[in-house]
Motif scaffolding. Structure first.
Motif, PDB file in Angstrom:
ATOM      1  N   ASN A  22      -4.060  34.376  -7.070  1.00 24.36           N
ATOM      2  CA  ASN A  22      -3.912  34.546  -8.327  1.00 24.36           C
ATOM      3  C   ASN A  22      -3.408  33.276  -8.799  1.00 24.36           C
ATOM      4  O   ASN A  22      -1.988  33.481  -9.054  1.00 24.36           O
ATOM      5  CB  ASN A  22      -3.450  35.958  -8.544  1.00 24.36           C
ATOM      6  CG  ASN A  22      -3.835  37.296  -7.900  1.00 24.36           C
ATOM      7  OD1 ASN A  22      -5.020  37.246  -8.026  1.00 24.36           O
ATOM      8  ND2 ASN A  22      -3.221  37.922  -7.398  1.00 24.36           N
ATOM      9  N   ALA A  23      -4.025  32.382  -9.153  1.00 24.56           N
ATOM     10  CA  ALA A  23      -3.441  31.207  -9.398  1.00 24.56           C
ATOM     11  C   ALA A  23      -3.530  31.011 -11.016  1.00 24.56           C
ATOM     12  O   ALA A  23      -4.536  31.387 -11.745  1.00 24.56           O
ATOM     13  CB  ALA A  23      -4.491  29.871  -8.835  1.00 24.56           C
ATOM     14  N   SER A  24      -2.510  30.474 -11.425  1.00 27.17           N
ATOM     15  CA  SER A  24      -2.162  29.952 -12.884  1.00 27.17           C
ATOM     16  C   SER A  24      -3.389  28.590 -13.164  1.00 27.17           C
ATOM     17  O   SER A  24      -3.667  27.983 -12.217  1.00 27.17           O
ATOM     18  CB  SER A  24      -0.865  29.975 -13.477  1.00 27.17           C
ATOM     19  OG  SER A  24      -0.455  28.573 -12.693  1.00 27.17           O
ATOM     20  N   ALA A  25      -3.309  28.571 -14.368  1.00 26.18           N
ATOM     21  CA  ALA A  25      -4.033  27.232 -14.599  1.00 26.18           C
ATOM     22  C   ALA A  25      -2.949  25.803 -14.470  1.00 26.18           C
ATOM     23  O   ALA A  25      -1.772  25.933 -14.838  1.00 26.18           O
ATOM     24  CB  ALA A  25      -4.470  27.260 -16.191  1.00 26.18           C
ATOM     25  N   PRO A  26      -3.632  25.000 -13.709  1.00 28.86           N
ATOM     26  CA  PRO A  26      -2.706  23.764 -13.361  1.00 28.86           C
ATOM     27  C   PRO A  26      -2.642  23.181 -14.875  1.00 28.86           C
ATOM     28  O   PRO A  26      -3.175  23.119 -15.719  1.00 28.86           O
ATOM     29  CB  PRO A  26      -3.714  22.923 -12.618  1.00 28.86           C
ATOM     30  CG  PRO A  26      -4.713  23.839 -12.043  1.00 28.86           C
ATOM     31  CD  PRO A  26      -4.814  24.881 -13.157  1.00 28.86           C
ATOM     32  N   ALA A  27      -1.308  22.428 -14.883  1.00 25.09           N
ATOM     33  CA  ALA A  27      -0.660  21.905 -15.950  1.00 25.09           C
ATOM     34  C   ALA A  27      -0.028  20.543 -15.590  1.00 25.09           C
ATOM     35  O   ALA A  27       0.676  20.493 -14.666  1.00 25.09           O
ATOM     36  CB  ALA A  27       0.158  22.676 -16.849  1.00 25.09           C
ATOM     37  N   GLU A  28      -0.181  19.519 -16.151  1.00 31.44           N
ATOM     38  CA  GLU A  28       0.508  18.230 -15.641  1.00 31.44           C
ATOM     39  C   GLU A  28       2.011  18.323 -16.024  1.00 31.44           C
ATOM     40  O   GLU A  28       2.565  19.256 -16.818  1.00 31.44           O
ATOM     41  CB  GLU A  28      -0.029  17.042 -16.969  1.00 31.44           C
ATOM     42  CG  GLU A  28      -1.318  16.746 -16.745  1.00 31.44           C
ATOM     43  CD  GLU A  28      -1.650  15.488 -17.616  1.00 31.44           C
ATOM     44  OE1 GLU A  28      -0.760  14.888 -18.466  1.00 31.44           O
ATOM     45  OE2 GLU A  28      -2.851  15.112 -18.003  1.00 31.44           O
ATOM     46  N   ALA A  29       2.717  18.028 -15.044  1.00 32.36           N
ATOM     47  CA  ALA A  29       4.036  18.130 -14.974  1.00 32.36           C
ATOM     48  C   ALA A  29       4.700  16.778 -14.397  1.00 32.36           C
ATOM     49  O   ALA A  29       4.318  15.850 -13.784  1.00 32.36           O
ATOM     50  CB  ALA A  29       4.373  19.350 -13.867  1.00 32.36           C
ATOM     51  N   THR A  30       6.124  17.103 -14.582  1.00 32.14           N
ATOM     52  CA  THR A  30       6.902  15.816 -14.080  1.00 32.14           C
ATOM     53  C   THR A  30       8.027  16.481 -13.419  1.00 32.14           C
ATOM     54  O   THR A  30       8.587  17.491 -13.922  1.00 32.14           O
ATOM     55  CB  THR A  30       7.400  14.569 -15.271  1.00 32.14           C
ATOM     56  OG1 THR A  30       6.416  14.106 -15.817  1.00 32.14           O
ATOM     57  CG2 THR A  30       8.161  13.944 -14.509  1.00 32.14           C
ATOM     58  N   LEU A  31       8.531  15.962 -12.089  1.00 32.48           N
ATOM     59  CA  LEU A  31       9.580  16.690 -11.529  1.00 32.48           C
ATOM     60  C   LEU A  31      10.220  15.392 -10.720  1.00 32.48           C
ATOM     61  O   LEU A  31       9.480  14.624 -10.101  1.00 32.48           O
ATOM     62  CB  LEU A  31       9.094  17.672 -10.415  1.00 32.48           C
ATOM     63  CG  LEU A  31      10.082  18.561  -9.782  1.00 32.48           C
ATOM     64  CD1 LEU A  31      11.109  19.172 -10.756  1.00 32.48           C
ATOM     65  CD2 LEU A  31       9.548  19.114  -8.659  1.00 32.48           C
TER      66      LEU A  31
END
Length: 126
Positions: A22-31
């Motif tokens: 059950n995956a969420s929608a991918p989103a651009e991120a910075t870590l």
């Protein structure tokens, strides 16, 4: 088990496409100053140490395996309904997965603390 292409997007697409997630929608991120993609996924209630898990051909052992790493390591899930917060990053041309996981009964304070740990990551140049 498949081998995705070499990019962050290749791996994210393969993770999202897994049939028992059950995956969420991918989103651009910075870590830690590196760009990538963030998503969350969870383990179905009937998929850990059960009849529906992956069978290892050499041993017959059943695990709910999420992915295999370089050198034969594996990421398997420990709990039904487990939630994984995944950052798939491009770190100087190397793909890196940061996986912060918690059980379905984790408190809001525990989830917040886990997020703070992930946000505190820093990578030093060799």
């Amino acid at each position: 088990m498949t081998t995705p292409g070499p990019t962050v997007d290749d791996l994210v697409n393969a993770l999202v496409a897994q049939r028992t997630r059950n995956a969420s929608a991918p989103a651009e991120a910075t870590l830690a100053g590196y760009r990538g993609v963030y998503l969350e996924w969870s383990v179905p209630a009937d998929m850990v140490d059960g009849e529906n898990c992956d069978i290892w051909p050499d041993s017959g052992w059943r695990d709910f395996v999420s992915f295999l790493g370089v050198g034969g390591s594996e990421r398997y899930q420990q709990l039904a309904k487990q939630i994984d917060r995944l950052w798939v990053l491009d770190v100087n041309g190397q793909r890196l997965v940061v996986d912060a996981t918690y059980s379905a009964d984790a408190t809001d304070a525990q989830k917040t603390e886990l997020g703070q740990v992930a946000e505190s990551l820093r990578f030093d140049e060799p």
